[in-house]
Enzyme design. Structure first.
Site, PDB file in Angstrom:
ATOM      1  N   GLU A 143       1.073  -2.966  12.564  1.00  0.00           N
ATOM      2  CA  GLU A 143       1.420  -4.389  12.436  1.00  0.00           C
ATOM      3  C   GLU A 143       1.866  -5.020  13.754  1.00  0.00           C
ATOM      4  O   GLU A 143       2.260  -6.180  13.771  1.00  0.00           O
ATOM      5  CB  GLU A 143       2.480  -4.557  11.344  1.00  0.00           C
ATOM      6  CG  GLU A 143       1.911  -4.204   9.974  1.00  0.00           C
ATOM      7  CD  GLU A 143       2.911  -4.327   8.836  1.00  0.00           C
ATOM      8  OE1 GLU A 143       4.121  -4.234   9.093  1.00  0.00           O
ATOM      9  OE2 GLU A 143       2.458  -4.499   7.682  1.00  0.00           O
ATOM     10  N   LYS A 174       3.062   0.085  16.270  1.00  0.00           N
ATOM     11  CA  LYS A 174       4.247   0.214  15.424  1.00  0.00           C
ATOM     12  C   LYS A 174       4.206   1.545  14.651  1.00  0.00           C
ATOM     13  O   LYS A 174       5.205   2.194  14.446  1.00  0.00           O
ATOM     14  CB  LYS A 174       4.242  -0.962  14.448  1.00  0.00           C
ATOM     15  CG  LYS A 174       5.372  -0.994  13.466  1.00  0.00           C
ATOM     16  CD  LYS A 174       5.238  -2.208  12.559  1.00  0.00           C
ATOM     17  CE  LYS A 174       6.383  -2.344  11.588  1.00  0.00           C
ATOM     18  NZ  LYS A 174       6.204  -3.480  10.672  1.00  0.00           N
ATOM     19  N   GLN A 175       3.009   1.922  14.199  1.00  0.00           N
ATOM     20  CA  GLN A 175       2.905   3.024  13.226  1.00  0.00           C
ATOM     21  C   GLN A 175       1.506   3.626  13.273  1.00  0.00           C
ATOM     22  O   GLN A 175       0.610   3.085  13.938  1.00  0.00           O
ATOM     23  CB  GLN A 175       3.174   2.473  11.829  1.00  0.00           C
ATOM     24  CG  GLN A 175       2.155   1.437  11.381  1.00  0.00           C
ATOM     25  CD  GLN A 175       2.652   0.563  10.243  1.00  0.00           C
ATOM     26  OE1 GLN A 175       3.041  -0.566  10.465  1.00  0.00           O
ATOM     27  NE2 GLN A 175       2.613   1.090   9.021  1.00  0.00           N
ATOM     28  N   TRP A 210       0.839  -1.208   0.000  1.00  0.00           N
ATOM     29  CA  TRP A 210       0.000   0.000   0.000  1.00  0.00           C
ATOM     30  C   TRP A 210       0.870   1.253   0.000  1.00  0.00           C
ATOM     31  O   TRP A 210       0.395   2.344  -0.264  1.00  0.00           O
ATOM     32  CB  TRP A 210      -0.965  -0.010   1.197  1.00  0.00           C
ATOM     33  CG  TRP A 210      -0.341   0.196   2.566  1.00  0.00           C
ATOM     34  CD1 TRP A 210       0.819  -0.363   3.038  1.00  0.00           C
ATOM     35  CD2 TRP A 210      -0.849   1.003   3.635  1.00  0.00           C
ATOM     36  NE1 TRP A 210       1.054   0.032   4.337  1.00  0.00           N
ATOM     37  CE2 TRP A 210       0.040   0.872   4.733  1.00  0.00           C
ATOM     38  CE3 TRP A 210      -1.976   1.814   3.790  1.00  0.00           C
ATOM     39  CZ2 TRP A 210      -0.163   1.525   5.948  1.00  0.00           C
ATOM     40  CZ3 TRP A 210      -2.171   2.457   5.007  1.00  0.00           C
ATOM     41  CH2 TRP A 210      -1.279   2.317   6.061  1.00  0.00           C
ATOM     42  N   ASP A 211       2.150   1.083   0.281  1.00  0.00           N
ATOM     43  CA  ASP A 211       3.101   2.198   0.249  1.00  0.00           C
ATOM     44  C   ASP A 211       2.943   2.987  -1.053  1.00  0.00           C
ATOM     45  O   ASP A 211       3.026   4.212  -1.067  1.00  0.00           O
ATOM     46  CB  ASP A 211       4.549   1.675   0.308  1.00  0.00           C
ATOM     47  CG  ASP A 211       4.826   0.771   1.509  1.00  0.00           C
ATOM     48  OD1 ASP A 211       3.909   0.050   1.919  1.00  0.00           O
ATOM     49  OD2 ASP A 211       5.955   0.773   2.005  1.00  0.00           O
TER      50      ASP A 211
HETATM   51  O1  IFM Z   1       3.649  -1.464   4.043  1.00  0.00           O
HETATM   52  C1  IFM Z   1       4.566  -1.372   5.079  1.00  0.00           C
HETATM   53  C2  IFM Z   1       3.837  -1.643   6.371  1.00  0.00           C
HETATM   54  O2  IFM Z   1       2.843  -0.681   6.620  1.00  0.00           O
HETATM   55  C3  IFM Z   1       4.818  -1.653   7.523  1.00  0.00           C
HETATM   56  N1  IFM Z   1       5.811  -2.655   7.287  1.00  0.00           N
HETATM   57  C4  IFM Z   1       6.582  -2.425   6.075  1.00  0.00           C
HETATM   58  C5  IFM Z   1       5.667  -2.370   4.852  1.00  0.00           C
HETATM   59  C6  IFM Z   1       6.497  -2.053   3.604  1.00  0.00           C
HETATM   60  O3  IFM Z   1       7.048  -0.784   3.701  1.00  0.00           O
END
Ligand code: IFM
Length: 781
Positions: free
Chosen positions: A496, A610-611, A353-354
């Protein structure tokens, strides 16, 4: 933290390494990598070092090493190695000493330059200059130039160089050894083919020697080894004398669109012919042509200018734009952008999705043609997405979490790194249950459509993606008798660190949005574009799908903010999990520190993210949530977010800017820039962070420039950081190029195209712009 980086030549568009350490090679190899979207060449040195990573990737040439592994981008042959033996001594910076060292990437021209004076252990002093480009003009060409000058002694120099096919992906050899050939004792050619996808790679290379302007033929011999073809040359230099070596190479594959229909023999001939003509131009003219292409196709059309107290701010965004260009395969809609671009083995060249959420907006707003091409890639992968849905007993299009070649479908590896508690390898669940990507892609289609008005794209590709992902979501929903609502259980959301959660807010809202948008467009085309409606009805059974959307949409469970504090549960259990002191990990200089103390199963049971997760929801569907809710959730979740994913900081920067906290937003921008450009010499070892680099553009244009598409409308609400005097950039909106110039007092918007009126929102009002508008800025906002 030890750093070798130097950004003091920001005005010259240069990122530099000021000293050399053969233990710290990987960062510079990645961040100074060269490329053109067709190929990515990691900037390893001409001479060899134990800890180097030599990589040459050609976009889209995926291969599966073994049936138990997933497909990955294979590491092509090494073309750049040029080794020197000087008066019998192997040249390496690990021996003897050196002075006046610089390695620089000129972002403007895409040229790499390395120079120093090497003092050999015997005391010979040699002045070296190495130059290298991967041409943006001719995407198959790599050119190198080495200037060598004997300073204090006569030198006998032996030079070894050629094509080395002994490269692997961390040990996986993706190629069968193919034909090797010398033409006219001068041109080397090496063919290898991928073991499973049967793609032929044709590498062709030649070296030329000059003293002054005169070319000369040194004494030479040729060697063909297993997986290797190279030449050995002997040259003598008197003290004070210099010579120049030029090496020109090209890479072609049978997968390239411009090579379709050619037999291998024809491809070999073509490569040789093209090499001869590149060689005839010579390095300087090839570098000049490529620099011109950078100027004309990148910098002239989308330069961002920042007047800041810190020159680094300007350099950083140019660095981002440089990498965005070299990671993006402009030449072919059968491929997308890898999470590490094409600058390292990380994530095997796969797309996430990046691309759609973090990188695509850059193209939507600066180069819509390219944005469309990237979305066409997703359209072409629909058969794989449909297969994935069927394999999981769903319907519609369930896009792979990791995507590679068109037919591959899901390519996320199943096993990851070791678990510190059990000592066993960890299962990667994303490929099974990180499903929000289907809605993310639908969202990207909509964003593209809103910003461009490209109806032909929607009729041909866009509607089908939005409808088929909505069909997936209706088949994915799970009904609960308890509350008579539909839930989405057992997923990984953007965060994640939380696996197997129910009702991840981001996933549920995005699925709801996807279905809602599908219904709106279905109504629209049924009334206005009957041909499109009937065509898609035949493929997707739109009538049946619509009935189901109507029945289920309003019964989807959408988490709400808590009455008492406005906090929304990230998922069903997050707010009930143990809340620990995270200060140790919040201060970490390296990501993932927590996994030295906990395994993923334990992290799953803690209130730690994580994010950006809920924050992603506020970012994408910003019109649906009030500023108070956003602030309340920021205050709750940010302290619990480790930003262990490079995707996290830019989103937080944009939201901090929206919330009016300029100092925090600026600080987050700096941190986002440091993911690749920072002190840590290992942070980019597996390749640059493509999403974070797209995110750097978002920080500036979405965050500080305040440009956004909100509910289909253009909104411009700039908020400059304190240190910035002026920011200006160009965006495209519905076919009109708009130049925005922002300072603390005013916002000037010029419609450079000036053909159609553009409507935008600013300060709660709607403005119409045909030529130029100057608006006063309330800088306190
Ligand atoms: O798509 C990301 C994910 O959100 C976090 N782990 C790494 C992936 C690739 O950059």
């Amino acid at each position: 933290m030890k750093t070798l980086m130097d950004y003091t030549r920001a005005e010259d568009w240069v990122i530099a390494e000021k000293a050399f350490n053969s233990e710290l090679l990987d960062k510079v190899e990645a961040i100074m990598s060269l490329g053109n979207g067709y190929m990515g060449l990691r900037s390893a040195t001409e001479e060899r070092y134990l800890k180097e990573t030599r990589n040459l990737f050609v976009a889209g040439t995926f291969n599966k090493f073994h049936e138990d592994e997933v497909t990955e981008l294979p590491n092509g042959a090494d073309l750049i190695s040029i080794e020197f033996f000087i008066n019998g001594e192997y040249f390496t910076l690990d021996k003897g000493s050196y002075r006046d060292y610089r390695r620089e990437l000129n972002i403007r021209t895409g040229e790499l330059h390395r120079c120093f004076i090497w003092i050999s252990p015997k005391g010979d002093e040699i002045d070296f200059h190495f130059y290298r480009i991967v041409s943006l003009k001719d995407i198959h060409v790599i050119a190198q130039r080495v200037e060598v000058k004997a300073i204090n002694k006569d030198l006998d120099i032996k030079i070894l160089s050629g094509i080395d096919g002994r490269m692997t992906n961390s040990g996986s050899q993706h190629f069968t050894d193919g034909e090797k050939r010398f033409y006219h004792k001068k041109y080397m050619q090496f063919i290898q083919s991928t073991t499973e996808s049967n793609i032929d790679f044709v590498h062709t290379s030649t070296l030329s020697f000059f003293k002054g302007n005169m070319s000369f033929e040194p004494e030479s011999s040729t060697i063909m080894d297993r997986r290797r073809i190279y030449s050995s040359f002997k040259v003598s230099l008197k003290a004070g004398e210099g010579m120049t070596i030029e090496k020109v190479s090209n890479v072609h594959t049978s997968r390239d669109l411009d090579n379709q229909g050619l037999s291998l023999e024809e491809l070999q001939d073509k490569a040789l012919k093209e090499l001869k003509s590149a060689e005839a131009k010579g390095y300087i003219s090839l570098a000049h042509e490529s620099a011109k292409a950078w100027e004309e196709t990148v910098w002239n059309s989308c330069d961002i200018s920042i007047s800041s107290a810190e020159a680094f701010d300007q350099l950083a965004i140019r660095f981002a734009q440089y990498h965005l260009r070299i990671m993006t395969p402009y030449h072919d809609n059968r491929m997308s952008i890898g999470a590490k671009g094409i600058s390292g083995e990380g994530y095997k060249g796969h797309s996430f999705w990046d691309t759609e959420i973090f990188i695509l907006p850059y193209y939507i707003f600066t180069n819509p043609k390219e944005a469309r091409r990237l979305l066409e890639y997703r359209y072409l992968t629909l058969p794989g997405a449909r297969r994935k849905a069927r394999e999981n007993n769903y319907r519609g299009a369930m896009f792979p979490w990791e995507s590679a070649w068109l037919e591959d479908g899901e390519v996320t590896p199943v096993w990851g790194s070791a678990d510190i508690v059990t000592g066993m390898r960890t299962k990667i669940w994303s490929g099974f249950i990180e499903q929000h990507i289907s809605a993310d892609i639908a969202f990207a289609v909509w964003q593209y459509y809103m910003a461009t008005g490209d109806q032909e794209f929607m009729d041909t590709y866009g509607y089908e993606i939005i409808f088929d992902t909505a069909i997936f979501w209706t088949s994915r929903l799970e009904y609960s008798e308890e509350d008579k609502l539909y839930h989405i259980n057992d997923v990984v959301g953007p965060d994640e660190y939380k696996e197997h959660v129910d009702d991840n807010a981001f996933t549920n809202y995005m699925a709801y949005w996807n279905i809602e948008k599908a219904m709106e467009y279905c109504d629209h085309i049924k009334a206005n574009s009957k041909e499109v409606y009937h065509r898609l009805d035949k493929v997707l059974d739109l009538r049946g799908a619509y009935r189901e959307w109507l029945d289920k949409k309003d019964k989807i469970y959408l988490p709400r903010a808590r009455e008492e504090d406005g906090v929304m549960p990230q998922d069903k259990t997050y707010l009930t999990l143990e809340d620990i002191d995270l200060s140790k990990y919040k201060k970490q200089e390296q990501v993932g520190l927590m996994f030295l103390d906990y395994n993923l199963e334990q992290v799953n049971k803690l209130q730690v993210s994580k994010q950006a997760d809920i924050m992603m929801l506020f970012f994408l569907l910003e019109g649906r949530f009030s500023m108070d809710i956003k602030k309340a959730n920021w205050n709750y979740y940010e302290p619990r977010t480790l930003h262990d994913s490079s995707l996290s900081l830019s989103t937080h920067c944009v939201l901090a800017s929206d919330m009016g906290d300029r100092a925090l937003a600026y600080n987050l921008y700096k941190r986002a820039c440091r993911i690749d450009l920072g002190e840590n010499m290992h942070s980019s070892k597996d390749g640059i962070h493509a999403a974070s680099i797209g995110g750097m553009w978002q920080c500036i244009v979405y965050g500080f420039g305040g440009v956004r598409m909100v509910d289909g409308h253009l909104r411009i609400e700039p908020r400059l950081p304190e240190a910035w005097r002026e920011l200006s950039f160009t965006i495209e909106w519905r076919g009109q190029a708009l130049r925005l110039t922002i300072d603390k007092q005013k916002l000037i918007i010029e419609n450079l195209t000036g053909k159609e009126e553009v409507t935008f929102l600013h300060g709660g009002r709607t403005y119409r712009l045909l030529h130029k508008l100057e608006l006063a800025m309330n800088d306190k906002k």
